[in-house]
Enzyme design. Structure first.
Site, PDB file in Angstrom:
ATOM      1  N   GLY A   1      48.093  48.305  36.381  1.00  0.00           N
ATOM      2  CA  GLY A   1      47.982  49.046  37.073  1.00  0.00           C
ATOM      3  C   GLY A   1      45.919  49.841  37.260  1.00  0.00           C
ATOM      4  N   SER A   2      45.843  50.191  35.520  1.00  0.00           N
ATOM      5  CA  SER A   2      44.541  51.029  35.958  1.00  0.00           C
ATOM      6  C   SER A   2      43.454  49.562  35.813  1.00  0.00           C
ATOM      7  CB  SER A   2      44.521  51.059  34.126  1.00  0.00           C
ATOM      8  OG  SER A   2      45.871  52.307  33.838  1.00  0.00           O
TER       9      SER A   2
ATOM     10  N   ASP B   1      53.541  54.703  42.414  1.00  0.00           N
ATOM     11  CA  ASP B   1      54.799  54.701  42.083  1.00  0.00           C
ATOM     12  C   ASP B   1      55.102  54.887  42.796  1.00  0.00           C
ATOM     13  OD1 ASP B   1      53.584  55.681  39.225  1.00  0.00           O
ATOM     14  OD2 ASP B   1      53.522  57.584  39.795  1.00  0.00           O
TER      15      ASP B   1
ATOM     16  N   SER C   1      50.671  49.680  40.769  1.00  0.00           N
ATOM     17  CA  SER C   1      50.980  48.415  39.408  1.00  0.00           C
ATOM     18  C   SER C   1      52.634  47.878  39.035  1.00  0.00           C
ATOM     19  CB  SER C   1      51.318  50.066  38.225  1.00  0.00           C
ATOM     20  OG  SER C   1      51.594  49.777  37.464  1.00  0.00           O
TER      21      SER C   1
ATOM     22  N   HIS D   1      57.914  50.719  37.256  1.00  0.00           N
ATOM     23  CA  HIS D   1      57.934  50.790  37.984  1.00  0.00           C
ATOM     24  C   HIS D   1      58.426  50.048  39.058  1.00  0.00           C
ATOM     25  CE1 HIS D   1      53.229  52.205  36.774  1.00  0.00           C
ATOM     26  NE2 HIS D   1      53.436  53.384  38.239  1.00  0.00           N
TER      27      HIS D   1
ATOM     28  N   ASN E   1      37.212  40.939  33.517  1.00  0.00           N
ATOM     29  CA  ASN E   1      37.943  38.852  33.625  1.00  0.00           C
ATOM     30  C   ASN E   1      39.114  40.181  33.772  1.00  0.00           C
ATOM     31  OD1 ASN E   1      39.360  37.714  34.193  1.00  0.00           O
ATOM     32  ND2 ASN E   1      39.236  36.507  31.784  1.00  0.00           N
TER      33      ASN E   1
END
Length: 434
Positions: free
Chosen positions: A84-85, A192, A213, A218, A286
């Site tokens: 998710g980051s 979230d 995410s 999650h 990547n």
């Protein structure tokens, strides 16, 4: 199906059944986690099947998941990522692309966000040389308001990037309207809040682009993983390029010449006919996921609606059970929203005769897991103190959150017996101190 493969998958399902922890819940002994993955035998066999097929890179499961997930969340395109980051990084970076011409974000441009949140919503702003503009949030909803965002818009403001806090939607329709009126990009961090709605419309569908995410905490999990979704095909193409090394070609890595134009391009100062698979139009990364992750995502996706229902049900049981407990500020859904909750936030009133730390210690001592509301006030952390930023208004509530707020779990594996034990434990502690 290959006979040996069938036998292995049958044995995998049996192994899963044998491996289940069937011990009864023991108050004070059994761990009550604040979050976690809910995995069944279909998930385990999907992972094993993908491994048996040696699908070790992105492939058919990844493409199938992207297609199904995009439809589920009401978008035209979805691109899987390794976290998710990474999804947040790609979403923010996409708006710096030269393909957006005069609308592209440039170093020094400002992006409005909230001070009380998770770092990965803010980090991509800084990593792209942009300037975060921090606003405060409300206690109870833990979201900012359209009014605060409107006050923060200045001559350098070019975008807004905000997360729906703990699954609770912010005033996304009003903020999307502000973005339209001021020609700003809007990124919804929906990590979230998968399944949450505002005005009956899914969160993640109001802005230009949204992120999700698949970390184990999650709504859906791939172990690690994330996704960028949009209905803007130009943005989707930019995200894909940035995710896939920055290359200009859109053919899958295993495809030889699907576009039938592989050797017909001339770009930059390269010679005519340079292999399009090795022409790069962005300074990219990547950040792809693998087919093994996607195989798990597909079986998880089948259970999404049930997971969301369980989260709502568990949140409501906690909310009803803790109603009226002295000196506790209980969470509230944003008006006109139906959250698919990530957690249940509790704020100890600063005037309470007990401290947040004492309550948390009591709960943890009873094996009831707690978590802080992420970073609290991000501007107070060493990573951000010396970073260029702007603050609009005070951050009083963000500071209260830093000192007084924590959350407990509502994820689907929690039983009514566990939740009732959490409720009785909070009441016992408060009753002994109030």
């Amino acid at each position: 199906m290959n006979v040996h493969k069938g036998l292995i998958l049958d044995e995998t399902a049996k192994f899963h059944q044998d491996a289940q922890d069937t011990r009864p819940f023991v108050p004070g002994t059994t761990e009550i986690w604040p979050a976690g993955a809910v995995l069944d035998e279909r998930d385990r066999t999907a992972l094993v099947e993908a491994a048996l097929e040696m699908r070790i890179a992105a492939g058919p499961s990844s493409r199938r998941f992207e297609s199904r997930f995009a439809r589920k969340l009401g978008h035209r395109k979805a691109h899987l990522t390794n976290s998710g980051s990474s999804a947040n990084l790609l979403a923010m970076t996409a708006f710096t692309s030269h393909l957006l011409e005069d609308r592209r974000l440039r170093p020094g441009d400002e992006v409005i966000t909230v001070a009380a949140g998770f770092p990965t919503t803010v980090n991509p702003i800084i990593q792209n040389g942009l300037v975060p503009v921090f606003v405060d949030v409300e206690l109870g909803t833990y979201n900012t308001t359209a009014e605060r965002v409107a006050r923060a818009i200045g001559p350098k403001t070019r975008a807004i990037m905000i997360a729906h806090a703990l699954g609770n939607p912010f005033e996304v329709a009003e903020i999307a309207q502000l973005a339209q009126e001021h020609d700003l990009f809007l990124i919804e961090d929906n990590c979230d809040a998968v399944g949450s709605t505002y005005d009956g419309k899914l969160t993640g569908t109001f802005g230009d682009i949204t992120t999700v995410s698949f970390y184990p905490a999650h709504h859906l999990t791939m172990g690690e993983g994330g996704c960028v979704l949009t209905s803007n095909l130009a943005l989707a193409r930019i995200v894909e390029s940035l995710r896939d090394w920055g290359r200009d070609c859109w053919c899958e890595p295993g495809e030889t010449n699907k576009c039938l134009k592989r050797f017909n391009y001339q770009m930059g100062t390269l010679p005519e006919g340079y292999d399009h698979k090795y022409i790069f139009s962005h300074v990219g990364y990547n950040l792809k996921a693998t087919d093994i992750q996607a195989a798990l995502g597909l079986t998880q996706l089948d259970k999404l609606d049930g997971f969301c229902d369980a989260r709502r049900r568990n949140w409501r049981r906690l909310r009803d059970g803790l109603d009226g407990v002295p000196y506790l500020i209980l969470p509230e859904a944003t008006p006109r929203s139906d959250p698919s909750w990530f957690g249940f936030a509790l704020t100890v009133d600063p005037e309470a005769p007990y401290s947040r730390a004492a309550l948390v210690d009591f709960l943890e001592g009873r094996k009831i897991g707690t978590r802080r509301l992420f970073a609290g006030n991000l501007t107070r952390h060493p990573a951000y103190i010396d970073q260029p930023h702007r603050i609009v208004g005070d951050l009083t509530n963000s500071d209260v959150i830093t000192d007084q707020t924590f959350w407990i779990g509502v994820y689907p594996a929690l039983t009514e017996e566990m939740l009732d034990y959490v409720i009785s434990s909070v009441k016992e502690f408060v009753g002994g101190h109030a």
